[in-house]
Design an enzyme around this catalytic site. Structure first.
Site, PDB file in Angstrom:
ATOM      1  N   HIS A 141       0.946  -1.340   0.389  1.00 44.77           N
ATOM      2  CA  HIS A 141      -0.208   0.278  -0.082  1.00 44.77           C
ATOM      3  C   HIS A 141       0.652   1.444  -0.436  1.00 44.77           C
ATOM      4  O   HIS A 141       0.645   2.352  -0.649  1.00 44.77           O
ATOM      5  CB  HIS A 141      -0.555   0.060   1.627  1.00 44.77           C
ATOM      6  CG  HIS A 141      -1.735   1.708   1.392  1.00 44.77           C
ATOM      7  ND1 HIS A 141      -3.204   1.114   0.815  1.00 44.77           N
ATOM      8  CD2 HIS A 141      -1.171   2.570   1.644  1.00 44.77           C
ATOM      9  CE1 HIS A 141      -3.350   2.086   2.078  1.00 44.77           C
ATOM     10  NE2 HIS A 141      -2.746   3.035   1.899  1.00 44.77           N
ATOM     11  N   GLU A 142       2.248   1.481   1.344  1.00 46.71           N
ATOM     12  CA  GLU A 142       2.524   2.876   0.885  1.00 46.71           C
ATOM     13  C   GLU A 142       3.247   2.367  -0.227  1.00 46.71           C
ATOM     14  O   GLU A 142       3.958   3.254  -0.258  1.00 46.71           O
ATOM     15  CB  GLU A 142       3.265   2.609   2.292  1.00 46.71           C
ATOM     16  CG  GLU A 142       2.653   2.069   3.549  1.00 46.71           C
ATOM     17  CD  GLU A 142       1.362   3.559   4.044  1.00 46.71           C
ATOM     18  OE1 GLU A 142       1.660   4.030   2.905  1.00 46.71           O
ATOM     19  OE2 GLU A 142       0.411   2.908   4.090  1.00 46.71           O
ATOM     20  N   HIS A 145       1.864   4.483  -2.730  1.00 48.11           N
ATOM     21  CA  HIS A 145       1.733   6.057  -2.713  1.00 48.11           C
ATOM     22  C   HIS A 145       3.190   6.296  -2.821  1.00 48.11           C
ATOM     23  O   HIS A 145       3.670   7.424  -3.832  1.00 48.11           O
ATOM     24  CB  HIS A 145       1.701   5.727  -1.296  1.00 48.11           C
ATOM     25  CG  HIS A 145       0.548   5.874  -0.426  1.00 48.11           C
ATOM     26  ND1 HIS A 145      -0.574   6.335  -1.458  1.00 48.11           N
ATOM     27  CD2 HIS A 145      -0.642   6.163   0.123  1.00 48.11           C
ATOM     28  CE1 HIS A 145      -2.101   6.025  -0.806  1.00 48.11           C
ATOM     29  NE2 HIS A 145      -1.697   5.795   0.610  1.00 48.11           N
TER      30      HIS A 145
END
Length: 242
Positions: A141-142, A145
């Site tokens: 997820h990160e 980003h």
């Protein structure tokens, strides 16, 4: 020679009446606290006190465990697929570098899995990581980003549409909204449109946490505005990975 207390007797416990929490790190106190949680005898405040004390007590071992899992995922492919290595390679192609030196495993005081900062790198909340699969989803997820920051020049602070799009993509592509994760860990039992609803729910919550977001209705409006284009955009994957 006699003792006033038998050797097998349990130590007395001091229950905090306002929360139902029993302070103490001894085995009996920990067992009693878990029992009180399971039987509904502890308030939400007491449960939070219990979790904070546990996190502090286990801080060193949690960080060591998660750092080892992090290093494994960065070096090898996991049983669920090479998502971390794939994202790392694509971030490197954009001029970025994510590795153990800027993927930081720490004890967090708020209940979140992690975070991304363009200057700091990635934060992984070691006290919240349940297992390697949970870490893999959180790290992915990160890393989405980080990819978006390099590829699309995201305005993280002032542009709610940018933030909503980034959250839609990260939740959709990381694996954290797969059916099994929703079903077994979050109690979301719907069989149809589950992935989309999970992505939308998480995006709305994330936008709501932004200082410039007025309320839930505002967050839902922003997510709806960017939904079609951002949900369809699976870069750097050819399709939704899992």
């Amino acid at each position: 020679m006699s003792n006033s207390q038998s050797s097998g007797a349990a130590a007395p416990v001091n229950v905090k009446p306002e929360t139902g929490y029993i302070p103490g790190d001894d085995t009996w106190s920990q067992f009693s606290n878990i029992y009180r949680i399971l039987t509904g005898k502890m308030t939400s405040e007491g449960i939070n006190e219990f979790r904070v004390a546990r996190d502090i007590r286990n801080e060193a071992s949690d960080i060591k465990r998660v750092e080892g899992q992090r290093d494994y995922l960065l070096q090898y492919t996991s049983s669920e697929g090479p998502v971390i290595r794939f994202l790392s390679d694509n971030i490197r192609q954009l001029g970025g570098d994510l590795h153990s030196h800027n993927i930081h495993c720490r004890r967090c005081t708020d209940r979140k899995g992690g975070g991304f900062d363009p200057e700091f790198g990635i934060l992984i909340c070691a006290n919240e990581m349940k297992d390697q699969g949970h870490l893999e989803d959180t790290l992915a997820h990160e890393m989405v980003h980080a990819y978006d920051h390099l590829r699309f020049k995201v305005n993280w602070t002032d542009n709610l549409r940018h933030a909503a799009c980034a959250e839609i993509r990260a939740s959709s592509l990381s694996g954290e909204c797969r059916w099994s994760r929703e079903f077994f860990r979050r109690g979301q039992w719907k069989l149809t449109q589950q992935h989309q609803e999970c992505v939308r729910r998480r995006a709305v919550l994330s936008v709501m946490a932004r200082p410039t977001c007025k309320d839930q209705a505002h967050a839902q409006q922003v997510v709806n505005e960017v939904w079609d284009s951002c949900f369809r955009d699976t870069r750097p994957f050819d399709e939704i990975y899992r």
